[in-house]
Design an enzyme around this catalytic site. Structure first.
Site, PDB file in Angstrom:
ATOM      1  N   CYS A   1      14.804  -1.320 -10.615  1.00 20.29           N
ATOM      2  CA  CYS A   1      14.944   0.144 -10.506  1.00 20.29           C
ATOM      3  C   CYS A   1      16.114   0.630 -11.352  1.00 20.29           C
ATOM      4  CB  CYS A   1      15.112   0.564  -9.058  1.00 20.29           C
ATOM      5  SG  CYS A   1      16.472  -0.267  -8.215  1.00 20.29           S
TER       6      CYS A   1
ATOM      7  N   GLU B   1      15.295   5.660  -1.447  1.00 17.28           N
ATOM      8  CA  GLU B   1      15.790   4.982  -2.659  1.00 17.28           C
ATOM      9  C   GLU B   1      14.591   4.835  -3.584  1.00 17.28           C
ATOM     10  OE1 GLU B   1      18.837   4.474  -2.995  1.00 17.28           O
ATOM     11  OE2 GLU B   1      19.641   4.453  -0.971  1.00 17.28           O
TER      12      GLU B   1
HETATM   13  P1  NAD Z   1       5.565   1.891  -3.997  1.00 16.36           P
HETATM   14  O1  NAD Z   1       6.068   3.276  -3.864  1.00 16.36           O
HETATM   15  O2  NAD Z   1       4.215   1.673  -4.539  1.00 16.36           O
HETATM   16  O3  NAD Z   1       5.587   1.149  -2.564  1.00 16.36           O
HETATM   17  C1  NAD Z   1       6.775   1.013  -1.827  1.00 16.36           C
HETATM   18  C2  NAD Z   1       6.415   0.727  -0.379  1.00 16.36           C
HETATM   19  O4  NAD Z   1       5.805   1.877   0.208  1.00 16.36           O
HETATM   20  C3  NAD Z   1       5.425  -0.417  -0.171  1.00 16.36           C
HETATM   21  O5  NAD Z   1       5.826  -1.177   0.939  1.00 16.36           O
HETATM   22  C4  NAD Z   1       4.122   0.303   0.109  1.00 16.36           C
HETATM   23  O6  NAD Z   1       3.208  -0.442   0.876  1.00 16.36           O
HETATM   24  C5  NAD Z   1       4.618   1.502   0.892  1.00 16.36           C
HETATM   25  N1  NAD Z   1       3.731   2.656   0.922  1.00 16.36           N
HETATM   26  C6  NAD Z   1       2.774   3.011   0.028  1.00 16.36           C
HETATM   27  N2  NAD Z   1       2.191   4.167   0.416  1.00 16.36           N
HETATM   28  C7  NAD Z   1       2.806   4.549   1.557  1.00 16.36           C
HETATM   29  C8  NAD Z   1       2.656   5.664   2.422  1.00 16.36           C
HETATM   30  N3  NAD Z   1       1.763   6.630   2.191  1.00 16.36           N
HETATM   31  N4  NAD Z   1       3.448   5.759   3.513  1.00 16.36           N
HETATM   32  C9  NAD Z   1       4.386   4.796   3.756  1.00 16.36           C
HETATM   33  N5  NAD Z   1       4.568   3.711   2.973  1.00 16.36           N
HETATM   34  C10 NAD Z   1       3.785   3.597   1.883  1.00 16.36           C
HETATM   35  O7  NAD Z   1       6.662   1.114  -4.836  1.00 16.36           O
HETATM   36  P2  NAD Z   1       6.601  -0.386  -5.380  1.00 16.36           P
HETATM   37  O8  NAD Z   1       5.594  -0.458  -6.472  1.00 16.36           O
HETATM   38  O9  NAD Z   1       6.480  -1.329  -4.231  1.00 16.36           O
HETATM   39  O10 NAD Z   1       8.063  -0.576  -5.974  1.00 16.36           O
HETATM   40  C11 NAD Z   1       8.431  -0.170  -7.261  1.00 16.36           C
HETATM   41  C12 NAD Z   1       9.188   1.141  -7.216  1.00 16.36           C
HETATM   42  O11 NAD Z   1      10.313   1.001  -6.348  1.00 16.36           O
HETATM   43  C13 NAD Z   1       9.755   1.541  -8.569  1.00 16.36           C
HETATM   44  O12 NAD Z   1       9.605   2.917  -8.746  1.00 16.36           O
HETATM   45  C14 NAD Z   1      11.230   1.172  -8.444  1.00 16.36           C
HETATM   46  O13 NAD Z   1      12.074   1.890  -9.306  1.00 16.36           O
HETATM   47  C15 NAD Z   1      11.482   1.493  -7.007  1.00 16.36           C
HETATM   48  N6  NAD Z   1      12.655   0.782  -6.502  1.00 16.36           N
HETATM   49  C16 NAD Z   1      13.760   1.507  -6.182  1.00 16.36           C
HETATM   50  C17 NAD Z   1      14.901   0.870  -5.731  1.00 16.36           C
HETATM   51  C18 NAD Z   1      16.131   1.634  -5.350  1.00 16.36           C
HETATM   52  O14 NAD Z   1      16.987   1.057  -4.691  1.00 16.36           O
HETATM   53  N7  NAD Z   1      16.285   2.900  -5.725  1.00 16.36           N
HETATM   54  C19 NAD Z   1      14.912  -0.525  -5.604  1.00 16.36           C
HETATM   55  C20 NAD Z   1      13.783  -1.238  -5.954  1.00 16.36           C
HETATM   56  C21 NAD Z   1      12.652  -0.560  -6.392  1.00 16.36           C
END
Ligand code: NAD
Length: 497
Positions: free
Chosen positions: A274, A240
């Site tokens: 999002c 997602e």
């Molecule tokens: P992010 O991608 O920076 O981090 C998301 C998660 O992934 C965090 O827990 C982070 O620690 C982890 N992570 C980072 N690097 C990783 C790796 N190499 N391997 C595994 N895990 C790793 O996103 P964010 O800044 O926390 O959230 C914002 C983003 O999330 C925006 O793009 C937003 O649109 C999206 N989002 C999507 C939805 C949806 O349902 N589609 C919902 C909420 C947020």
């Protein structure tokens, strides 16, 4: 490690309140060994959980739900402190989330129980059925913007489908995850749900830990890294990701309603949603009126303080992205109907309305994730749909029109996982609706029956109950059998209808 604040103790880090940068609490940075240990505990708990019947799991899930509901104020405070959002927004998040948990608990049996399917004419001697079984242990990785609602969209459905869960929250919001896991421990002695804390390295360790499925919510960029890791062990993934949602305003739309929803979708939660509204395509005949109404609502927004409409940017570095998108839009000929570069402060960002922004600018093409919105004019709903679809993302979209036919047509043509007509985010509290994106916004679904099936593996059973008249599954087929097949084949499949 992207330390938020130095805790002074090796192997731990400290979270901060984004409103003022003050320290909140310290949490472990779980390494690969700690994550593997949690997954090991989860594996045993998963066997116990899967052995409960649907009714047993439903009882525990509903007990958990009511324990959370009774203590909702404390959860809302935790969410509010870690994200900076007003407590009233956090409480709304809790309520919406529990609606999903309730639905998942009560509907898992109906959706996933074994059911008969027709075996077909040739297989009249077999009983065929399909059932849905849990994967085992699901690793859930979550973002910070809705630290309860978003990961719980995976956790609730994964648990209801009979899996154990190890949850790695965003490094910005570990307190919310720990709160959820503690609440679980109050209602169930088995570690069916656990939280591990840390940053991306902890998330990567979870993906590589031998979990049976990964449910990732976060940016598209990180999803690609997670998918590459999953590929090494062929671990299935539901992703997602980000969005760049468009909202279309037709000439016949209720402009007051459209403007209110645009303001809510674009500025609510400081634009850190999002499925927030980042682009608006409005019919040129009503554009001026709509822009004036959106600006009016933007001017009423209170940023920060006791009566805040929304709080600070949870991730302070996001202000640089927002400033760059505004700058790019203005340099390329767009104009600011409300705010501008000066709206971006160190922690807080005032609402910004950008008008007539070139379609190839960053503010139109890339996720801004701030309280800004681009409003561009179009000549028709068809043109609006075409522009809305011209993006790498496909999460949500909205259309405002008084014509049901126009709404239906646009909904069919918009390339998005979810479309709302005459509202934004209207789907979020309807648990029966699956949620997820297309294109760069990800794949797979959470919520609804599809969400329950996402966390299950279908198992097919074909049970031969009597000898077949025409025995085809043998090495000793007779000429008579072959002759019969040759005659039946055109009868069964040779006609076009
Ligand atoms: P992010 O991608 O920076 O981090 C998301 C998660 O992934 C965090 O827990 C982070 O620690 C982890 N992570 C980072 N690097 C990783 C790796 N190499 N391997 C595994 N895990 C790793 O996103 P964010 O800044 O926390 O959230 C914002 C983003 O999330 C925006 O793009 C937003 O649109 C999206 N989002 C999507 C939805 C949806 O349902 N589609 C919902 C909420 C947020």
């Amino acid at each position: 490690m992207t330390l938020l604040a130095d805790s002074g103790t090796p192997g731990t880090y400290t979270t901060v309140d984004p409103r003022d940068g003050s320290a909140i609490e310290s949490y472990p940075v779980d390494d690969a060994a700690a994550v593997r240990a949690a997954v090991g505990r989860a594996r045993e708990a998963a066997a116990w959980w899967a052995a409960q019947d649907h009714a047993g799991r439903k009882r525990v899930l509903l007990r958990w739900k009511s324990a959370i509901a009774r203590d909702a104020a404390s959860l809302a405070q935790t969410i509010s402190r870690e994200t900076g959002k007003p407590e009233s927004d956090a409480l709304l998040e809790v309520m919406l989330t529990l609606t999903h948990l309730d639905w998942a608990a009560k509907n898992a049996e109906g959706v996933l129980k074994r059911r008969k399917v027709h075996a077909g004419l040739m297989n009249y001697n077999q009983k065929a059925s399909v059932g849905y079984e849990p994967y085992g242990v699901v690793g859930v990785i979550g973002p910070w913007n809705y630290p309860f609602y978003t990961p719980m969209g995976s956790i609730s459905y994964a648990l209801a489908a009979g899996n154990a869960v190890v949850f790695k929250p965003s490094e910005l919001t570990p307190g919310t995850a720990v709160w959820i896991a503690r609440k679980w421990a109050e209602v169930c002695d088995e570690p069916v749900l656990q939280a591990v804390t840390g940053d991306g390295a902890t998330g990567a360790a979870l993906v590589s830990s031998g979990v049976d499925k990964v449910a990732f919510t976060g940016s598209t960029r990180t999803a690609k890294k997670v998918m590459a890791l999953c590929a090494l062990s062929l671990t299935p993934l539901v992703a997602e990701c980000g969005g760049k949602d468009a909202l279309i305003v037709a000439a016949d739309a209720d402009l007051d309603a459209a403007a209110s929803f645009i303001a809510f979708g674009a500025f609510g939660n400081a634009g850190q949603t999002c499925v927030g509204v980042e682009r608006v395509y409005v019919d040129k005949t009503v554009a001026d009126a709509l822009i004036a109404k959106v600006v009016e609502r933007g001017e009423r927004v209170r940023v920060g303080g006791e009566t805040a409409t929304y709080g600070p940017m949870t991730l302070p570095s996001q202000t640089a992205v927002i400033a760059a998108h505004i700058g790019d839009a203005l340099e390329r000929g767009g104009t600011a109907a409300l705010g501008g570069r000066e709206s971006v402060g160190e922690r807080f960002v005032e609402p910004v309305v950008l008008v007539d922004v070139p379609e190839d600018s960053d503010a139109v093409r890339h996720e801004t994730f701030g309280p800004t919105v681009v409003i561009n004019t179009v000549s028709s709903v068809d043109e609006a749909v075409q522009r809305a679809n011209a993006t790498d993302y496909g999460l949500g979209a909205a259309v405002f029109t008084r014509s049901a036919a126009t709404g239906r047509r646009a909904a069919k043509q918009l390339r998005a996982g979810v479309v709302t007509i005459n509202s934004v985010l209207g789907f979020a509290g309807i648990p029966a609706l699956p949620f997820g994106g297309v294109k760069g916004s990800g794949f797979g679904r959470i919520h609804g029956a599809d969400g329950l099936r996402e966390f299950s593996t279908p198992k097919s059973v074909a049970h031969q109950t009597s000898k077949a008249a025409l025995n085809l599954l043998t090495l000793e087929r007779s000429h008579k059998d072959d002759h019969m097949v040759a005659r039946m084949l055109p009868m069964l499949h040779g006609r076009a209808k």
